[in-house]
Scaffold this motif. Sequence first.
Motif, PDB file in Angstrom:
ATOM      1  N   LEU A   9     -48.250   2.804   8.618  1.00 16.80           N
ATOM      2  CA  LEU A   9     -47.379   1.627   8.711  1.00 16.80           C
ATOM      3  C   LEU A   9     -47.803   0.600   7.673  1.00 16.80           C
ATOM      4  CD1 LEU A   9     -45.247  -0.149  10.218  1.00 16.80           C
ATOM      5  CD2 LEU A   9     -47.112  -0.849  11.746  1.00 16.80           C
ATOM      6  N   ASN A  10     -46.865   0.170   6.827  1.00 13.52           N
ATOM      7  CA  ASN A  10     -47.141  -0.826   5.795  1.00 13.52           C
ATOM      8  C   ASN A  10     -45.947  -1.764   5.633  1.00 13.52           C
ATOM      9  OD1 ASN A  10     -49.788   0.199   4.508  1.00 13.52           O
ATOM     10  ND2 ASN A  10     -48.496   2.026   4.454  1.00 13.52           N
ATOM     11  N   ALA A  11     -46.146  -2.790   4.816  1.00 10.65           N
ATOM     12  CA  ALA A  11     -45.062  -3.710   4.466  1.00 10.65           C
ATOM     13  C   ALA A  11     -45.123  -4.012   2.973  1.00 10.65           C
ATOM     14  CB  ALA A  11     -45.169  -5.003   5.266  1.00 10.65           C
ATOM     15  N   VAL A  12     -43.984  -4.393   2.442  1.00 11.86           N
ATOM     16  CA  VAL A  12     -43.896  -4.873   1.059  1.00 11.86           C
ATOM     17  C   VAL A  12     -43.427  -6.321   1.115  1.00 11.86           C
ATOM     18  CG1 VAL A  12     -42.723  -4.643  -1.159  1.00 11.86           C
ATOM     19  CG2 VAL A  12     -43.437  -2.593   0.097  1.00 11.86           C
ATOM     20  N   SER A  13     -44.117  -7.185   0.366  1.00  9.53           N
ATOM     21  CA  SER A  13     -43.771  -8.610   0.321  1.00  9.53           C
ATOM     22  C   SER A  13     -43.365  -8.974  -1.099  1.00  9.53           C
ATOM     23  CB  SER A  13     -44.974  -9.459   0.760  1.00  9.53           C
ATOM     24  OG  SER A  13     -44.682 -10.831   0.613  1.00  9.53           O
ATOM     25  N   PRO A  14     -42.067  -8.904  -1.393  1.00 10.93           N
ATOM     26  CA  PRO A  14     -41.621  -9.198  -2.758  1.00 10.93           C
ATOM     27  C   PRO A  14     -41.382 -10.686  -2.999  1.00 10.93           C
ATOM     28  CG  PRO A  14     -39.776  -8.416  -1.466  1.00 10.93           C
ATOM     29  CD  PRO A  14     -40.970  -8.425  -0.547  1.00 10.93           C
ATOM     30  N   ILE A  35     -52.189   4.845   2.148  1.00  5.31           N
ATOM     31  CA  ILE A  35     -52.572   3.525   2.662  1.00  5.31           C
ATOM     32  C   ILE A  35     -51.864   3.241   3.981  1.00  5.31           C
ATOM     33  CG2 ILE A  35     -53.022   2.613   0.349  1.00  5.31           C
ATOM     34  CD1 ILE A  35     -50.352   1.101   0.557  1.00  5.31           C
ATOM     35  N   THR A  36     -52.495   2.416   4.795  1.00  2.31           N
ATOM     36  CA  THR A  36     -51.860   1.992   6.050  1.00  2.31           C
ATOM     37  C   THR A  36     -52.403   0.637   6.449  1.00  2.31           C
ATOM     38  OG1 THR A  36     -51.257   2.705   8.295  1.00  2.31           O
ATOM     39  CG2 THR A  36     -53.556   3.061   7.624  1.00  2.31           C
ATOM     40  N   GLY A  37     -51.570  -0.117   7.180  1.00  5.93           N
ATOM     41  CA  GLY A  37     -51.960  -1.445   7.625  1.00  5.93           C
ATOM     42  C   GLY A  37     -51.947  -2.491   6.529  1.00  5.93           C
ATOM     43  N   GLN A  38     -51.314  -2.173   5.398  1.00  4.72           N
ATOM     44  CA  GLN A  38     -51.344  -3.063   4.241  1.00  4.72           C
ATOM     45  C   GLN A  38     -50.001  -3.761   4.030  1.00  4.72           C
ATOM     46  OE1 GLN A  38     -54.318  -3.386   2.337  1.00  4.72           O
ATOM     47  NE2 GLN A  38     -55.027  -2.231   4.123  1.00  4.72           N
ATOM     48  N   THR A  39     -50.060  -4.935   3.431  1.00  3.93           N
ATOM     49  CA  THR A  39     -48.872  -5.608   2.898  1.00  3.93           C
ATOM     50  C   THR A  39     -49.059  -5.692   1.382  1.00  3.93           C
ATOM     51  OG1 THR A  39     -48.396  -6.907   4.883  1.00  3.93           O
ATOM     52  CG2 THR A  39     -47.506  -7.711   2.806  1.00  3.93           C
ATOM     53  N   LEU A  40     -48.199  -5.018   0.655  1.00  9.08           N
ATOM     54  CA  LEU A  40     -48.277  -5.043  -0.800  1.00  9.08           C
ATOM     55  C   LEU A  40     -47.503  -6.226  -1.326  1.00  9.08           C
ATOM     56  CD1 LEU A  40     -47.837  -1.261  -1.731  1.00  9.08           C
ATOM     57  CD2 LEU A  40     -49.906  -2.515  -1.070  1.00  9.08           C
ATOM     58  N   LYS A  41     -48.201  -7.154  -1.966  1.00  8.55           N
ATOM     59  CA  LYS A  41     -47.583  -8.358  -2.517  1.00  8.55           C
ATOM     60  C   LYS A  41     -47.104  -8.063  -3.938  1.00  8.55           C
ATOM     61  CE  LYS A  41     -49.180 -10.919   1.014  1.00  8.55           C
ATOM     62  NZ  LYS A  41     -48.387 -11.778   1.929  1.00  8.55           N
ATOM     63  N   VAL A  42     -45.836  -8.301  -4.199  1.00 12.08           N
ATOM     64  CA  VAL A  42     -45.273  -8.041  -5.525  1.00 12.08           C
ATOM     65  C   VAL A  42     -44.754  -9.352  -6.078  1.00 12.08           C
ATOM     66  CG1 VAL A  42     -43.711  -6.614  -6.880  1.00 12.08           C
ATOM     67  CG2 VAL A  42     -44.544  -5.794  -4.670  1.00 12.08           C
ATOM     68  N   CYS A  43     -45.427  -9.858  -7.113  1.00 11.95           N
ATOM     69  CA  CYS A  43     -45.040 -11.140  -7.676  1.00 11.95           C
ATOM     70  C   CYS A  43     -45.286 -11.163  -9.176  1.00 11.95           C
ATOM     71  CB  CYS A  43     -45.799 -12.285  -6.988  1.00 11.95           C
ATOM     72  SG  CYS A  43     -47.581 -12.094  -7.004  1.00 11.95           S
TER      73      CYS A  43
END
Length: 208
Positions: free
Chosen positions: A158-163, A200-208
């Motif tokens: 489980l992950n998230a992406v934060s654009p 990967i798991t438990g991560q929020t990938l920040k894209v900026c």
Amino acid sequence: MTRQRVFLIGATGTIGKAVHEMLTARQHEVITGGLQDADIELDLSNPDSVCDAFETLGRADAVISAAGRAAFFPLDAADAAPLAESPYGLGLIDKLMGQVNLALLARHYLNKGGSVTLTSGTTSDDPIIGGSSLSMVNGGLEKWVMAAATEFPAGLRLNAVSPSIVIETPAAQRAAFAGFEQIPASKVALAYVRCLESRITGQTLKVC
């Protein structure tokens, strides 16, 4: 790279289109879900609709959400109110709990080694005027992903992406993000690929 069967929610949106194009180019099978113009109709704000969508979908290797609605409004426009009457209600019911419910249901339909990727947003760290609902929802979703990943079934991720704000976003929406560097949707799409194809798991990938 192993070809995966991916359920992509929000494929007609600005980011969703880029994700769809990149996954298809990488030879993944993509089944789309959304309110309209999708392979399977789905309303994140309605748990029964999400459940019905999974019944139609069947088994999958991954679920990706590039969807979720929340309202923009000045804080002066908000007052104490029941959730159904609050301007915060849309974001809490749709973008936050809609994606939480999506992930919870996905556990029962994912194949071994499967993954769920959700979407938060840059306002979890960088607030904007009129965006208190977005900050609340995005921040809450990221922390939920971090915690829930520790209890996800063995072998599922489980992950998230934060654009940040993407260049292709309509000008009226981009105007709310004064001073933010605008990034191409194709760069954001790479983060979803990483969540899909890595471990990967438990991560929020920040894209900026």
